[in-house]
Design a protein around this motif. Sequence first.
Motif, PDB file in Angstrom:
ATOM      1  N   GLU A   1      -6.078 -42.106  37.771  1.00  0.00           N
ATOM      2  CA  GLU A   1      -6.351 -41.068  36.771  1.00  0.00           C
ATOM      3  C   GLU A   1      -5.119 -40.209  36.481  1.00  0.00           C
ATOM      4  N   GLN A   2      -4.373 -39.853  37.513  1.00  0.00           N
ATOM      5  CA  GLN A   2      -3.165 -39.054  37.337  1.00  0.00           C
ATOM      6  C   GLN A   2      -1.926 -39.922  37.537  1.00  0.00           C
ATOM      7  N   GLU A   3      -1.943 -41.068  36.907  1.00  0.00           N
ATOM      8  CA  GLU A   3      -0.898 -42.080  37.102  1.00  0.00           C
ATOM      9  C   GLU A   3       0.497 -41.478  36.986  1.00  0.00           C
ATOM     10  N   GLY A   4       0.789 -40.790  35.911  1.00  0.00           N
ATOM     11  CA  GLY A   4       2.052 -40.082  35.798  1.00  0.00           C
ATOM     12  C   GLY A   4       3.251 -40.930  35.442  1.00  0.00           C
ATOM     13  N   PHE A   5       3.275 -42.192  35.866  1.00  0.00           N
ATOM     14  CA  PHE A   5       4.418 -43.059  35.623  1.00  0.00           C
ATOM     15  C   PHE A   5       4.097 -44.201  34.650  1.00  0.00           C
ATOM     16  N   ALA A  47      21.382 -37.945  25.554  1.00  0.00           N
ATOM     17  CA  ALA A  47      20.029 -37.616  26.035  1.00  0.00           C
ATOM     18  C   ALA A  47      19.955 -37.669  27.559  1.00  0.00           C
ATOM     19  N   VAL A  48      20.572 -38.694  28.143  1.00  0.00           N
ATOM     20  CA  VAL A  48      20.543 -38.830  29.601  1.00  0.00           C
ATOM     21  C   VAL A  48      21.296 -37.684  30.266  1.00  0.00           C
ATOM     22  N   ASN A  49      22.468 -37.380  29.774  1.00  0.00           N
ATOM     23  CA  ASN A  49      23.261 -36.306  30.372  1.00  0.00           C
ATOM     24  C   ASN A  49      22.533 -34.971  30.329  1.00  0.00           C
ATOM     25  N   ALA A  50      21.796 -34.742  29.245  1.00  0.00           N
ATOM     26  CA  ALA A  50      21.026 -33.503  29.147  1.00  0.00           C
ATOM     27  C   ALA A  50      19.868 -33.503  30.136  1.00  0.00           C
ATOM     28  N   ALA A  51      19.186 -34.644  30.257  1.00  0.00           N
ATOM     29  CA  ALA A  51      18.008 -34.722  31.117  1.00  0.00           C
ATOM     30  C   ALA A  51      18.365 -34.597  32.588  1.00  0.00           C
ATOM     31  N   ILE A  52      19.433 -35.281  33.021  1.00  0.00           N
ATOM     32  CA  ILE A  52      19.722 -35.290  34.451  1.00  0.00           C
ATOM     33  C   ILE A  52      20.216 -33.944  34.965  1.00  0.00           C
ATOM     34  N   MET A  80      13.293 -35.689  38.269  1.00  0.00           N
ATOM     35  CA  MET A  80      12.739 -37.034  38.158  1.00  0.00           C
ATOM     36  C   MET A  80      13.641 -37.940  37.334  1.00  0.00           C
ATOM     37  N   SER A  81      14.128 -37.438  36.190  1.00  0.00           N
ATOM     38  CA  SER A  81      15.006 -38.249  35.349  1.00  0.00           C
ATOM     39  C   SER A  81      16.309 -38.569  36.069  1.00  0.00           C
ATOM     40  N   ARG A  82      16.861 -37.580  36.744  1.00  0.00           N
ATOM     41  CA  ARG A  82      18.123 -37.785  37.460  1.00  0.00           C
ATOM     42  C   ARG A  82      17.950 -38.829  38.549  1.00  0.00           C
ATOM     43  N   TRP A  83      16.866 -38.706  39.321  1.00  0.00           N
ATOM     44  CA  TRP A  83      16.623 -39.677  40.374  1.00  0.00           C
ATOM     45  C   TRP A  83      16.408 -41.077  39.803  1.00  0.00           C
ATOM     46  N   HIS A 138       8.287 -31.470  40.020  1.00  0.00           N
ATOM     47  CA  HIS A 138       7.301 -32.558  40.009  1.00  0.00           C
ATOM     48  C   HIS A 138       7.735 -33.716  40.892  1.00  0.00           C
ATOM     49  N   SER A 139       9.010 -34.058  40.865  1.00  0.00           N
ATOM     50  CA  SER A 139       9.486 -35.170  41.690  1.00  0.00           C
ATOM     51  C   SER A 139       9.362 -34.836  43.168  1.00  0.00           C
ATOM     52  N   HIS A 140       9.768 -33.639  43.550  1.00  0.00           N
ATOM     53  CA  HIS A 140       9.616 -33.218  44.945  1.00  0.00           C
ATOM     54  C   HIS A 140       8.139 -33.244  45.350  1.00  0.00           C
ATOM     55  N   HIS A 141       7.277 -32.746  44.481  1.00  0.00           N
ATOM     56  CA  HIS A 141       5.844 -32.731  44.808  1.00  0.00           C
ATOM     57  C   HIS A 141       5.342 -34.131  45.130  1.00  0.00           C
ATOM     58  N   PHE A 142       5.685 -35.090  44.273  1.00  0.00           N
ATOM     59  CA  PHE A 142       5.163 -36.433  44.494  1.00  0.00           C
ATOM     60  C   PHE A 142       5.703 -37.033  45.784  1.00  0.00           C
ATOM     61  N   GLU A 143       6.989 -36.885  46.044  1.00  0.00           N
ATOM     62  CA  GLU A 143       7.558 -37.478  47.253  1.00  0.00           C
ATOM     63  C   GLU A 143       7.049 -36.791  48.507  1.00  0.00           C
ATOM     64  N   LEU A 144       6.817 -35.488  48.435  1.00  0.00           N
ATOM     65  CA  LEU A 144       6.210 -34.789  49.564  1.00  0.00           C
ATOM     66  C   LEU A 144       4.788 -35.290  49.815  1.00  0.00           C
TER      67      LEU A 144
END
Length: 397
Positions: free
Chosen positions: A335-339, A280-285, A290-293, A7-13
């Motif tokens: 509509e697709q705010e996402g953030f 929680a952070v260590n698991a997510a990243i 997106m969380s890692r970034w 998802h993060s790559h998609h948005f930045e692309l």
Amino acid sequence: MKLSIDHSHHFELLRILGHAYYGGSDVQEVLQIAGRLTPGDDEGWYEAWNALAESLKVTADEAQEKGHLKSASQTYLRAAMYFMISDFYLHANTDDPRILASGRASRAAFMAAIPGLDFEVARVEIPYEGAWLPGYVVKKKGTPAGKRPTLICHSGFDGNKEELVLFPGMAAAERGYTVVAFDGPGQGEVVRETRRAFRPDWDKVVSPVIDFALTRADVDPSRIALLGISLGGVLAPIAAAKDRRIRALVANGGLYSFYDVVSARFPEAVPANRERFDQAVNAAIKTDTMSRWAINHGKLVFGVDNAFDYVNSTKPYVAADAAQVRATTLVIDSEQEGFFEGQPQKLYDALTCEKTLMHFPSSEAVGEHCQAGAEAAGGRKIFDWLDEAMDVKSVKP
């Protein structure tokens, strides 16, 4: 259509693809990179974009040496945007030398592109607390002399002034505005070169920019607008609550509390339990790009060395004084705010000025956060509103 399953790559692309409208990317170049990327591969992202940017810089240098100045300008501009995006996922180590190098390479390529643009773009140094903030003044070439309606714009969490020159800068300039785009603390050149981090009293950043703008003969003091993008959607209202010289305000997208957004991703931070939060952070990243970034970049731009302090340092970034805003205000809700889901409505509700909550629907191709990938369609909606708010319908570039 998804450009990546990440998802993060998609948005930045999508974001960089959208810059094609003002010459900041080329569609096939972006799509070829997208096809080579591996989801979650931070190093691979850097290597792909940096290699393309370096190749384009060589091509631009050769074109310039042969006197093909327009081709050189167009190629330098794309190289500048690709250098800019290359270090996006490198910020786990905020001292990684490639962060500084990519920023410098991007700015150098951007400056090399300026002579061949269809816009006057002048780099400026804006006096700020005994130092200066870097910025650009943008106008359409051939714009008549005299005072013009003026757009001051800043980005948010991860953009910079070079990107702002493309959008909203060129969109505003071709409509007859004088544009002042700048990097503030925590942004672009400022955070990379000086390590000045974000500050919540953003009026102390914007007011010196307005002071600077008012020294120029091409700025109409009675028609100054402020536009903030992404995190700028709360920073700009914070500034407008204090500085009454702002006639119109655009929050793109609307944001009331940045802490509410950040802490919702890691609810363990809310009860201030350091151990649970770190787990929680260590698991997510490990699994979520997106969380890692967000965590890694947040540490850089908020000037802290750990995720827990980053999240808690966002608490003051809230439009608590929104009721003091007097500028006519546009709050954008995509509509697709996402953030920022739900945040535009919260900001709108807190405002007591003349205001508009504008829905940006996917059916009009403007539904992504900050209209990523839709600079033409998004620009139309924003600037049709702003022209009316600033009484500039009769202005012709």
